[in-house]
Structures are given as structure tokens and as C-alpha cells.
Design an enzyme around this catalytic site. Structure first.
Site, short mmCIF file in Angstrom:
data_model
loop_
_atom_site.label_atom_id
_atom_site.label_comp_id
_atom_site.label_asym_id
_atom_site.label_seq_id
_atom_site.Cartn_x
_atom_site.Cartn_y
_atom_site.Cartn_z
N CYS A 108 -9.51 -1.20 4.70
CA CYS A 108 -10.12 -1.67 5.74
C CYS A 108 -10.74 -3.22 5.59
O CYS A 108 -10.76 -3.64 6.73
CB CYS A 108 -12.25 -1.20 6.01
N CYS A 130 -14.00 4.81 0.47
CA CYS A 130 -15.34 3.45 0.32
C CYS A 130 -15.66 3.97 -1.18
O CYS A 130 -16.46 3.24 -1.92
CB CYS A 130 -16.21 3.77 1.53
#
Ligand code: FES
Ligand code: FES
Length: 136
Positions: A37, A107
Site C-alpha cells: 500500500c 499493517c
């Protein structure tokens, strides 16, 4: 996608945001990016060399809510840990604590990688070999 209460708590009130003095020999800096991302995380540790204990940790994350929450949680966990204990932090513990859904697992990987990268930097600054950073 629904964020858990813990993610929202860390996201809206992140702990230990900031910067430690990079020029100090007992400060290690980790800078990592997520290929998925493009989010970027910087995490720093300050080590008490006499006891090999992490006495401070700070982060700055340019990323999603889960990345901010993961790094905020990581800095909380790091304080008071030895280097070896810090190295043992696994991203899946962060996933569990924050109840991250599968699409947000990377993440937490970012946070684990940032911890290891900060420790590696600390080691190199103190004449030890760099850590081999595993690629997930
Ligand atoms: Fe990429 Fe969270 S770090 S979406
Ligand atoms: Fe490198 Fe997952 S692909 S952190």
C-alpha cells in the site's frame, strides 16, 4: 471494514508519537515501507546499555489506521523489554491484540519489521552485525 475498539483507541490517541535523537549511539531507528500500500513507518528505540533494556520508544507512521495502531501498540510493548524480548514480538500478537482482519495483517507485519529494523540499526551502531530481516 469495521475497526476494533482497540484500533480506534490507538488511532485516535496514539501513544509515543515522536522522534528520538538519531545521533545518539544508544538510539536505533527503523524505517520500513509496505509494498502492498506504500505506507511508511518509522520506529525508534532508546536502549539503556548497562541493562540492555529499551527505556523509550517513539514512532511516526504515514499510513492507515491499523498501521498507526500497530506501531502505537508496539511502542507500548517495547518499553521495559530487553532486546531479546523485543526481537521475540511477533506480528500475530499485534493482530490478536487489535483484532485486525486478514486484509490488515500486513499493517502488523510493518510494525514487527520496524521493531527488527530499529534493533538492527542499534546493533550496527554498536559494532554488531546487522540482523537479517525476514521477508514475510
Ligand atoms: Fe497498508 Fe495498513 S499498512 S493498509
Ligand atoms: Fe514484505 Fe510482506 S511482502 S512485508
Amino acid at each position: 471494514m469495521a475497526y476494533s475498539d482497540k484500533v480506534i483507541d490507538h488511532y485516535s490517541n496514539p501513544r509515543n508519537v515522536g522522534t528520538l535523537d538519531k545521533s545518539k549511539k544508544n538510539v536505533g531507528t527503523g524505517l520500513v515501507g509496505a509494498p502492498e500500500c506504500g505506507d511508511v513507518m518509522r520506529l525508534q528505540i532508546e536502549v539503556d546499555e548497562a541493562t540492555n533494556t529499551i527505556i523509550d520508544a517513539k514512532f511516526k507512521t504515514f499510513g492507515c489506521g491499523s498501521a498507526i495502531a500497530s506501531s502505537s501498540l508496539a511502542t507500548e510493548w517495547l518499553k521495559g523489554k530487553s532486546i531479546d524480548e523485543a526481537l521475540a514480538i511477533d506480528n500475530m500478537e499485534i493482530v490478536e491484540e487489535l483484532a485486525l482482519p486478514p486484509v490488515k495483517i500486513h499493517c502488523s507485519v510493518l510494525a514487527e519489521d520496524a521493531i527488527k529494523s530499529a534493533i538492527s540499526d542499534y546493533r550496527v551502531k554498536n559494532g554488531l552485525p546487522a540482523l537479517e530481516l525476514a521477508h514475510h
